[in-house]
Design an enzyme around this catalytic site. Sequence first.
Site, short mmCIF file in Angstrom:
data_model
loop_
_atom_site.label_atom_id
_atom_site.label_comp_id
_atom_site.label_asym_id
_atom_site.label_seq_id
_atom_site.Cartn_x
_atom_site.Cartn_y
_atom_site.Cartn_z
CB SER A 136 7.78 -12.76 37.86
OG SER A 136 7.04 -13.09 38.93
CG ASP A 191 9.80 -9.26 44.56
OD1 ASP A 191 8.67 -9.33 44.87
OD2 ASP A 191 10.24 -9.47 43.70
CG HIS A 239 7.42 -8.81 41.73
ND1 HIS A 239 8.26 -9.82 41.96
CD2 HIS A 239 6.56 -8.99 40.71
CE1 HIS A 239 7.93 -10.78 40.86
NE2 HIS A 239 7.00 -10.37 40.08
#
Length: 708
Positions: free
Chosen positions: A552, A638, A673
């Site tokens: 991320s 995501d 995600h």
Amino acid sequence: MSPSNARHAFVKPPRAARRPKVSTWHGVELVDDYAWLKADNWQDVMRDPAVLDPEIRAYLDAENAYCEAQLAETKSLQDELFAEMRGRLKEDDSSVPTADGPYAYYSGFVAGGQYPLIYRSNRDGSGAVVVLDGNREAEGKAYWDLGDFEHSPDHRLLAYSIDDKGSELYSVRVRDLTTGEDLPDIVPDTRGGVVWASDSRTFFYVRLDDNHRPLQVYRHVVGTPTDEDVLVYDEKDIGLYVAINATQSAKYITIDAHDHRTSEVRIIDADAPLSEPVLITPRRVGHEYSVEHNGDKLYITTNSHDAEDFRIVEAPVSAPGEANWREVIPHRPGCLILDTILYRDHMVRLERENGLPRIVVRRLSDADEHIIAFPEEAYSLGVHPGYEFDTTNVRFVYSSMTTPAETWDYDMQTRNRVLRKRQQVPSGHNPADYVTRRLYAPARDGELVPVSILYHKDTPLDGSAPVLLYGYGAYGISIPASFSTTRLSLVDRGFIYAIAHIRGGKDKGYRWYTNGKLAQKVNTFTDFIDAGEYLVAQGLTKRGHIVANGGSAGGMLMGVVTNMAPDLFLGIIADVPFVDVLNTMLDKDLPLTPPEWPEWGNPIASRDEFSIIHSYSPYENVEAKTYPHIFAYGGLTDPRVTYWEPAKWIARLREKNASDNLVLLKINMEAGHSGASGRYEQLREMAADYAFALKIAGLAAKQKEKAA
């Protein structure tokens, strides 16, 4: 340490078509050759992946096929790693029951089950029943995630939220705990959290808008149509997130509107759910605060009056405005207050000082305080508040990189502690076989960057060992030096595992965060590089023997350090990497862009902030040079780091890379995600990451020879 490149030399990697899209910002022309990989209907794809443009799908499928082909020779190693990781997992594990009145609630797994079960028992632990079976609920679904589950105060109903696409659009359902049947109430497109009012009929939730933004709080009454739900709070600033919670006393429901530097809280009396929210104090940029409750007072953790690491004040419930705040716990520079919990007779706060967490218990009647701390050089500590307010018991979980997690119940009055659970490792684990240390790497500006390391006691510390160096460094999130069963598979094969606690987190106080954001963001990147250089200087490894890993915002870190110091790293594992930073921050219609401007800067409004982001954004700064091995991972649905970010990055790397090192992209076409939802599928993904690291370090073949 370098693997043979012979295999992948015979397999042609996908090449994305170059279709330049030109835009000009502040007089600077940006050319994005791969902008077409962003689907025009991305909002629809979040809800139904089947509507993805066929050309984009074909390209992503080709990348997945290429990745699978390149890692095919590690298939047996991946299976071996998966078997090891699964062998360390207690398959029928469960959490310690948490009491609430006559009952206790806990979660657990059954052997072979991918998803959690939620149990309710009598307070003494007898009569346990399953109230929600994740394995049964997930049948026939490629993805299933349990967002939240909250029982009503009268214990008759269970509100729970489910995401079945990975897009973080949770539907709330309500189950009758007497019959075990779901009621007709289904609330779609929520953020996932649920908070009950005292009447056990009313609950509050946050709805996501068409751009996936959490801006509105609604009230639902069980048994009424969801299209009649009442809008309780409507945030007009699209740059803020809205969240709901409840005070530990369960007396107040809190509505928190916030970004990464500002917050504003309102409360609703849980006994009067139809009442209007009451504002605590109006927002002002840079002021962050949170609210707890005890008796006729609110306790507010705030950074007002230059309390960078926060202080605690109290105010009357009847007049909670800032003019009535009275200080209870003063600000101590360098001692960051992470969390504050109020029980009937005690205040508990979780603090971090000198990079290590501790618990402070304060008796409210006389302000007497004592500390719960631990002697290891690096460890993780978390407080679990529980359901009850009128209790002297607080639960905490402790672990270190060598010590499996321990769950303790602590009596705040008698100071006695009871070990309720020690994490079991079925295949065996001897902490004495491992060493964990805390080092301090000098940064180029003189700061000392904490680095937590773990290695097997038999690993030679002569520079021959490869290192997996993990980093994050954003949003003030600190990566704990906690126990992990999966990383032992690397450590047992000769890797040193290291966590660089770089600026951008709050490991050394709030200043550590602010010194790693906006105009000072470069400190995050140079801290990570300097930590790697320090491990080399200490003789623990060599240049080019480090595999870097982050996800991320930590994946953005991977992209930047790959551009800045490619020769330091053997390889890069970038999970859902935020690598298209500039284009994303220039797109105000994306779900998280406006709320992210206080973290990264607003390149639309500010020429200077545009220039700063442009200077480091990984995608824009890919150059024609030799890059290390790279393995990037993304998720099609995501909403946080959209799939096209890693796809575009890899396409540009393929175009520019002067080496024949592996450049791989894997897009999970059925997840978002967090990757795969099932616990075993998550281990499969970790096994692929570790097999990649072992392959490029030349240890995969060694392990094969050892097995033979």
